[in-house]
Write an enzyme that holds these catalytic residues in place. Structure first.
Site, PDB file in Angstrom:
ATOM      1  N   LYS A  24      -4.129  -5.237   6.292  1.00 40.30           N
ATOM      2  CA  LYS A  24      -4.953  -4.135   5.773  1.00 40.30           C
ATOM      3  C   LYS A  24      -5.469  -4.460   4.377  1.00 40.30           C
ATOM      4  O   LYS A  24      -6.649  -4.252   4.078  1.00 40.30           O
ATOM      5  CB  LYS A  24      -4.119  -2.850   5.771  1.00 40.30           C
ATOM      6  CG  LYS A  24      -4.858  -1.619   5.268  1.00 40.30           C
ATOM      7  CD  LYS A  24      -4.247  -0.344   5.789  1.00 40.30           C
ATOM      8  CE  LYS A  24      -2.913  -0.007   5.138  1.00 40.30           C
ATOM      9  NZ  LYS A  24      -3.034   0.401   3.724  1.00 40.30           N
ATOM     10  N   ARG A  29     -10.340  -5.960   1.084  1.00 37.06           N
ATOM     11  CA  ARG A  29     -10.890  -6.864   0.066  1.00 37.06           C
ATOM     12  C   ARG A  29     -11.992  -7.751   0.629  1.00 37.06           C
ATOM     13  O   ARG A  29     -12.946  -8.096  -0.070  1.00 37.06           O
ATOM     14  CB  ARG A  29      -9.752  -7.701  -0.538  1.00 37.06           C
ATOM     15  CG  ARG A  29      -8.838  -6.883  -1.470  1.00 37.06           C
ATOM     16  CD  ARG A  29      -7.502  -7.573  -1.669  1.00 37.06           C
ATOM     17  NE  ARG A  29      -6.641  -6.936  -2.664  1.00 37.06           N
ATOM     18  CZ  ARG A  29      -5.909  -5.836  -2.458  1.00 37.06           C
ATOM     19  NH1 ARG A  29      -5.950  -5.215  -1.281  1.00 37.06           N
ATOM     20  NH2 ARG A  29      -5.136  -5.344  -3.412  1.00 37.06           N
ATOM     21  N   ASP A 323       5.678  -0.944   0.987  1.00 39.28           N
ATOM     22  CA  ASP A 323       5.277  -0.161   2.164  1.00 39.28           C
ATOM     23  C   ASP A 323       6.321  -0.204   3.280  1.00 39.28           C
ATOM     24  O   ASP A 323       6.165   0.466   4.301  1.00 39.28           O
ATOM     25  CB  ASP A 323       3.937  -0.687   2.707  1.00 39.28           C
ATOM     26  CG  ASP A 323       2.786  -0.353   1.763  1.00 39.28           C
ATOM     27  OD1 ASP A 323       2.887   0.647   1.026  1.00 39.28           O
ATOM     28  OD2 ASP A 323       1.783  -1.097   1.759  1.00 39.28           O
ATOM     29  N   ARG A 399       2.897   5.215   8.046  1.00 44.56           N
ATOM     30  CA  ARG A 399       4.163   4.458   8.044  1.00 44.56           C
ATOM     31  C   ARG A 399       5.366   5.375   8.302  1.00 44.56           C
ATOM     32  O   ARG A 399       6.366   4.944   8.880  1.00 44.56           O
ATOM     33  CB  ARG A 399       4.319   3.673   6.754  1.00 44.56           C
ATOM     34  CG  ARG A 399       3.168   2.679   6.562  1.00 44.56           C
ATOM     35  CD  ARG A 399       3.499   1.527   5.677  1.00 44.56           C
ATOM     36  NE  ARG A 399       2.276   0.859   5.247  1.00 44.56           N
ATOM     37  CZ  ARG A 399       1.560   0.017   5.991  1.00 44.56           C
ATOM     38  NH1 ARG A 399       1.959  -0.291   7.218  1.00 44.56           N
ATOM     39  NH2 ARG A 399       0.447  -0.532   5.526  1.00 44.56           N
TER      40      ARG A 399
HETATM   41  C1  S3P Z   1      -2.081  -2.041  -1.623  1.00 41.29           C
HETATM   42  C2  S3P Z   1      -1.240  -1.816  -2.669  1.00 41.29           C
HETATM   43  C3  S3P Z   1      -0.063  -0.932  -2.583  1.00 41.29           C
HETATM   44  C4  S3P Z   1       0.299  -0.603  -1.141  1.00 41.29           C
HETATM   45  C5  S3P Z   1      -0.913  -0.265  -0.309  1.00 41.29           C
HETATM   46  C6  S3P Z   1      -1.863  -1.446  -0.294  1.00 41.29           C
HETATM   47  C7  S3P Z   1      -3.227  -2.943  -1.820  1.00 41.29           C
HETATM   48  O1  S3P Z   1      -0.334   0.270  -3.276  1.00 41.29           O
HETATM   49  O2  S3P Z   1       1.212   0.470  -1.104  1.00 41.29           O
HETATM   50  O3  S3P Z   1      -0.554   0.061   1.011  1.00 41.29           O
HETATM   51  O4  S3P Z   1      -3.848  -3.370  -0.825  1.00 41.29           O
HETATM   52  O5  S3P Z   1      -3.537  -3.247  -2.983  1.00 41.29           O
HETATM   53  P1  S3P Z   1      -0.089   0.440  -4.869  1.00 41.29           P
HETATM   54  O6  S3P Z   1      -1.069  -0.390  -5.573  1.00 41.29           O
HETATM   55  O7  S3P Z   1      -0.297   1.901  -5.125  1.00 41.29           O
HETATM   56  O8  S3P Z   1       1.333   0.002  -5.069  1.00 41.29           O
END
Ligand code: S3P
Length: 446
Positions: A24, A29, A323, A399
């Site tokens: 994901k 990105r 996560d 999740r």
């Molecule tokens: C993510 C960063 C995390 C993660 C999210 C995906 C990312 O969040 O929990 O599912 O792709 O940069 P945080 O930046 O809030 O820790």
């Protein structure tokens, strides 16, 4: 969206190969950086979950051409750094914190205005963590009380580069600042005390940006030179370790199971769960270890593990498995002894308050959980000893929903869920994939 009540019944051994979808984080990105490059970026293995589809729609609204060729194959014709057009509609990022925070960063230094909204979960989450550093570039944000969506971002017309120390471990905040820094002249510096997932840094380098990372006394120091011309890239998105966590943990818990989860990215900033499971005594092996697209990759083999013990998960590991705590708490319920998870305050501001959501459901299923502001602990009952038999709430959190469905696979009584619809945000094939291994998941309205 219509609620999908579901039940997970205790099941026979899980067997087979679980091909989980694309990552994901890397999928978001790929679309955003593709939209900021000049020319055609081609992507295979894109996660076609709701979160990523919302980001694809958003990139179209900002002027990029985003084409779905079918079967996870996409292309993006980018508009170049600073080339975003002003959207003529509100940008709806659905459930996705990653989507909205990264896109806000990407447009924050363009001379345009955009308004963002999301679902009830996203509209309750804190955005000041992103808009505070974006203000340093000259960006303005007008949102609801507490820095919540809906929110309008007025991009900086004359952005200046910034130096920013990220106050919480958050790859989303780090990435928002780096993406904003792309269209600021000069060098933008981001410092993070604890390493978080580094996909943005790796991918920016791949797209041709000048970016360096040094380990300094105050943490990782990332320096990005603004106004590069990003070159389009061919991207093969690796399979998501955060999705792999579900079939892996299910196999560890259901007696007699033996499941292979091929092609999982084991980037050290993402693989903390697997290290933790192995420390607990899980029969989890890495097969066919290799490097793909510069990332370590392996096939994960998980077998029923009746002798797992509770451990103290090192707080320093939290960012690399942030996560995965919901499904780890499920594994902890079937281990022997206490599993202590500390240094995890960020879990309180995810798609739901994940500590509260899991603690409520686990307690309803007969498991003892204690929790404080930034920690929680689960007292394991041993294999086969979790009563189950409750209906748990998913709180619009994919999740949480999937974790409770895994809980039900090895419990004494079925575990139900008020709403499984959020699962589609990150793992749209969760139900058929788990059913293919032998899980007994039923939608209650059938
Ligand atoms: C993510 C960063 C995390 C993660 C999210 C995906 C990312 O969040 O929990 O599912 O792709 O940069 P945080 O930046 O809030 O820790």
């Amino acid at each position: 969206m219509t609620a999908i009540p579901m039940t997970s019944f205790p099941c026979d051994p899980l067997k087979g190969v679980a091909e989980v979808p694309g990552d994901k984080s890397i999928s978001h990105r790929s679309l955003i950086l593709g939209a900021m490059a000049v020319g055609e970026t081609r992507i295979t293995g894109l996660l076609e979950g709701e979160d990523v589809l919302d980001t694809a729609r958003a990139m179209r609204a900002f002027g990029a051409e985003v084409i779905d060729h079918g079967d996870g194959s996409w292309s993006v014709h980018g508009v170049g750094v600073g080339g975003f057009a002003e959207p003529d509609q509100v940008i709806n990022c659905g459930n996705s914190g990653t989507g909205v925070r990264l896109i806000m960063g990407a447009m924050a230094t363009c001379p345009i205005t955009a308004t963002f909204t999301g679902d009830a979960s996203l509209n309750g989450r804190p955005m000041a963590r992103v808009t505070d550093p974006l203000a340093l570039f000259g960006t303005q944000a007008i949102g609801r009380d507490g820095g919540r969506l809906p929110m309008t971002i007025v991009g900086a017309h004359d952005p200046v580069p910034v130096r920013y120390e990220v106050p919480m471990p958050s790859a989303q905040v780090k990435s928002a600042v780096l993406l904003a820094g792309l269209n600021a002249p000069g060098k933008t510096v981001v410092i993070e005390r604890e390493a978080t997932r580094d996909h943005t840094e790796r991918m920016l380098a791949g797209f041709g940006a000048e970016i360096t990372v040094e380990d300094g006394e105050s943490g990782r120091v990332i320096t990005l030179t603004g106004r590069p011309e990003l070159r389009p890239l061919d991207i093969a998105v690796p399979r998501d370790p955060s999705s792999a966590a579900f079939p892996v943990c299910a196999a560890l818990l259901v007696p007699g199971s033996d499941v292979l989860v091929p092609g999982i990215g084991l980037n050290p900033t993402r693989a903390g769960l697997f290290t933790t499971l192995r420390e607990m005594g899980a029969d989890l092996t890495y097969e066919n270890e290799r490097t793909e697209g510069g990332e370590p990759v392996a096939d994960l083999r998980a077998r029923f593990s009746p002798d797992m013990v509770g451990i103290e998960v090192p707080p320093a590991r939290a960012a690399s498995m942030i996560d995965e705590y919901p499904v780890l708490s499920v594994v902890a319920a079937y281990a022997t002894g206490v599993t202590m998870m500390a240094g995890v305050k960020e879990l309180r501001v995810k798609e739901s308050d994940r500590i509260a959501a899991m603690a409520d459901g686990l307690r309803a299923c007969g498991v003892s959980v204690e929790d404080g502001d930034d920690w929680w602990s689960v007292t394991g009952m041993g294999p086969g000893n979790v009563p189950g038999g409750a209906t748990c709430a998913s709180h619009l959190d994919h999740r949480i929903a999937m974790a409770f469905m895994i809980l039900g696979m090895a419990a004494q009584k079925p575990v139900s869920l008020d709403d499984g619809s959020p699962i589609a945000t990150s793992f749209p094939v969760f139900e058929p994939l788990m059913a293919g291994l032998g899980a007994q998941l039923r939608r209650n309205n059938r």
